[in-house]
Design a protein around this motif. Structure first.
Motif, PDB file in Angstrom:
ATOM      1  N   ASN A  93       1.115  -1.162   0.388  1.00 25.89           N
ATOM      2  CA  ASN A  93      -0.162  -0.438  -0.056  1.00 25.89           C
ATOM      3  C   ASN A  93       0.777   1.098   0.043  1.00 25.89           C
ATOM      4  O   ASN A  93       0.364   2.201  -0.886  1.00 25.89           O
ATOM      5  N   GLU A  94       2.557   1.128   0.890  1.00 21.80           N
ATOM      6  CA  GLU A  94       3.149   2.323   0.400  1.00 21.80           C
ATOM      7  C   GLU A  94       3.071   3.203  -0.680  1.00 21.80           C
ATOM      8  O   GLU A  94       3.757   4.089  -1.180  1.00 21.80           O
ATOM      9  N   ILE A  95       2.948   1.880  -1.544  1.00 19.93           N
ATOM     10  CA  ILE A  95       3.459   1.789  -2.689  1.00 19.93           C
ATOM     11  C   ILE A  95       2.776   2.421  -4.115  1.00 19.93           C
ATOM     12  O   ILE A  95       3.336   2.062  -4.999  1.00 19.93           O
ATOM     13  N   GLY A  96       1.526   2.367  -3.403  1.00 21.76           N
ATOM     14  CA  GLY A  96       0.715   2.182  -4.725  1.00 21.76           C
ATOM     15  C   GLY A  96       0.003   1.343  -4.419  1.00 21.76           C
ATOM     16  O   GLY A  96      -0.785   1.748  -5.509  1.00 21.76           O
ATOM     17  N   VAL A  97      -0.178  -0.140  -4.417  1.00 24.65           N
ATOM     18  CA  VAL A  97      -0.614  -0.568  -4.525  1.00 24.65           C
ATOM     19  C   VAL A  97      -1.282  -1.033  -4.207  1.00 24.65           C
ATOM     20  O   VAL A  97      -1.057  -1.570  -2.518  1.00 24.65           O
ATOM     21  N   PHE A  98      -2.589  -1.293  -4.050  1.00 22.99           N
ATOM     22  CA  PHE A  98      -4.155  -1.959  -2.727  1.00 22.99           C
ATOM     23  C   PHE A  98      -4.413  -3.003  -3.487  1.00 22.99           C
ATOM     24  O   PHE A  98      -5.415  -2.990  -2.448  1.00 22.99           O
ATOM     25  N   ARG A  99      -4.559  -3.280  -4.609  1.00 20.12           N
ATOM     26  CA  ARG A  99      -5.427  -4.838  -5.040  1.00 20.12           C
ATOM     27  C   ARG A  99      -4.717  -5.289  -5.887  1.00 20.12           C
ATOM     28  O   ARG A  99      -4.012  -4.550  -6.702  1.00 20.12           O
ATOM     29  N   PRO A 100      -4.829  -6.660  -6.684  1.00 16.27           N
ATOM     30  CA  PRO A 100      -4.328  -7.010  -7.323  1.00 16.27           C
ATOM     31  C   PRO A 100      -3.785  -6.906  -8.564  1.00 16.27           C
ATOM     32  O   PRO A 100      -3.090  -6.827  -9.225  1.00 16.27           O
TER      33      PRO A 100
END
Length: 373
Positions: A93-100
């Motif tokens: 999430n910290e690097i902007g990935v929240f979902r597959p």
């Protein structure tokens, strides 16, 4: 005579019964005395291979998606052995990935290299890493090396307390046993720049255009393509603007009027390969995580340290610039930064850390008796 024989037969029957009872009792005693070491251990069916374990853990769903996207999940269910360093979902999430689906924005080959960097082709338990060591290197499945740093409290104890980091990422869960290896959970995604040196990395980022231009203007740029190692705290364009440094200023500035090692050199730590977390490890090893050093002008003095700041407990760092190293020195700049996602960019010749606050303004770095023309 017949009566006598009948008594004999009764006695023989009794003896036979007693013998059968004794035999049974003897067998039971043997079973009761059976030693545990003679028992063949049964495999624990609850211990799964790496990919299956990750797939069935909710906090690892984004790493699991990355494994499936790159095909590494098949390899991680093989014989191994493997050590898997799994960034949890909060780390992604910290690097902007929240979902597959967010992983689809990444090039598949680049993603495979990144995830392969989180896998070792060996079992590496915490006890296998030398106590109180910094930047201890291990080969990854990707082919390059990562850096393990560990601070151990009571390392000789049965249950020592260990603060463990891999390339700047903290292990928040350690020594999870797998059927084909071991797993550690990390609080951030490791982000190596596999073929880029610091100069290459900064050139690719528009946020640091003014910093790059300043390094070039004041003769500090070319060195960042050399072997190093260097640790660079890179101020953003906005950070430098707040200190009065813009492209307009650089176009009109006369380099001879300024102390370059202060104006832009204050952001460079020489001969040091410094993950932010290394300061935490030093604090465990010697109760002093501070690192103090002179700038290249041999006068100005920098104090650096890092800690997990209350109330977020995010790892942050502090830089304090003094005009000299005496007791009466003046603090020229005192900044704190705590965005874990923009720390520890590992390049081929050192590390880069983001900095959203500038350190030195032009008037603080101007040479005595000189006025800007």
């Amino acid at each position: 005579m017949i009566q006598y024989n009948s008594k004999i037969e009764q006695k023989v029957s009794l003896l036979h019964a007693m013998g059968w009872f004794s035999a049974c009792l003897f067998i039971l005693l043997l079973q009761g005395c059976k030693h545990d070491n003679l028992t063949v251990p049964q495999p624990n069916e609850n211990i799964r291979p790496a990919a299956d374990f990750i797939h069935n853990n909710y906090e690892m769903r984004l790493f699991d998606a990355a494994l499936e996207k790159t095909g590494l999940n098949v390899e991680l269910n093989g014989n191994g052995p493997f050590t898997v360093l799994v960034p949890n979902d909060l780390a992604f999430n910290e690097i902007g990935v929240f979902r597959p689906a967010d992983l689809d924005r990444m090039n598949k080959d680049s993603l495979r290299r990144l995830i392969s960097y989180h896998i070792l082709q060996r079992r590496l338990y915490v006890s296998d890493i030398p106590s109180n060591s910094v930047d201890f290197r291990y080969a990854t499945l990707e082919g390059s090396e990562l850096y393990a740093s560990i601070g151990s409290i009571s390392p000789g104890a049965i249950t020592p307390t260990n603060m463990l980091f891999f390339s700047g990422a903290k292990a928040v869960r350690k020594d999870v046993v797998l059927s084909n290896g071991v797993l550690h959970v990390l609080d951030k995604v490791m982000k190596p720049q596999f073929e880029k040196n610091i100069q290459d990395w900064l050139s690719d980022k528009k946020d640091y255009n003014v910093f790059v231009a300043g390094l070039k203007k004041f003769g500090l740029w070319e060195q960042l393509a050399e072997k190093g190692p260097f640790t660079v705290f890179a101020p953003t364009n906005e950070a430098l603007e707040k200190r009065g440094i813009t492209m307009e200023f650089l176009n009109g500035a006369v380099p001879q009027n300024y102390i370059a090692e202060v104006l832009f050199g204050a952001y460079i730590m020489y001969d040091k390969h410094f993950f932010i977390s290394d300061s935490q490890v030093f604090n465990v090893i010697n109760s002093n995580g501070n690192y103090k050093y002179h700038l290249k002008d041999k006068i100005h003095y920098m104090e650096y340290f890092a800690n997990e700041a209350y109330p977020t407990w995010k790892l942050s760092y502090n830089m304090r610039l003094r005009d000299n190293d005496t007791f009466y020195s003046i603090i020229l700049a005192d900044v704190t930064y705590a965005v874990g996602a923009k720390m520890d960019y590992l390049c081929s010749n050192g590390l880069v850390h983001d900095l959203d606050q500038g350190l030195v303004s032009p008037d603080q770095a101007i040479k005595k008796g000189k006025d800007e023309k």
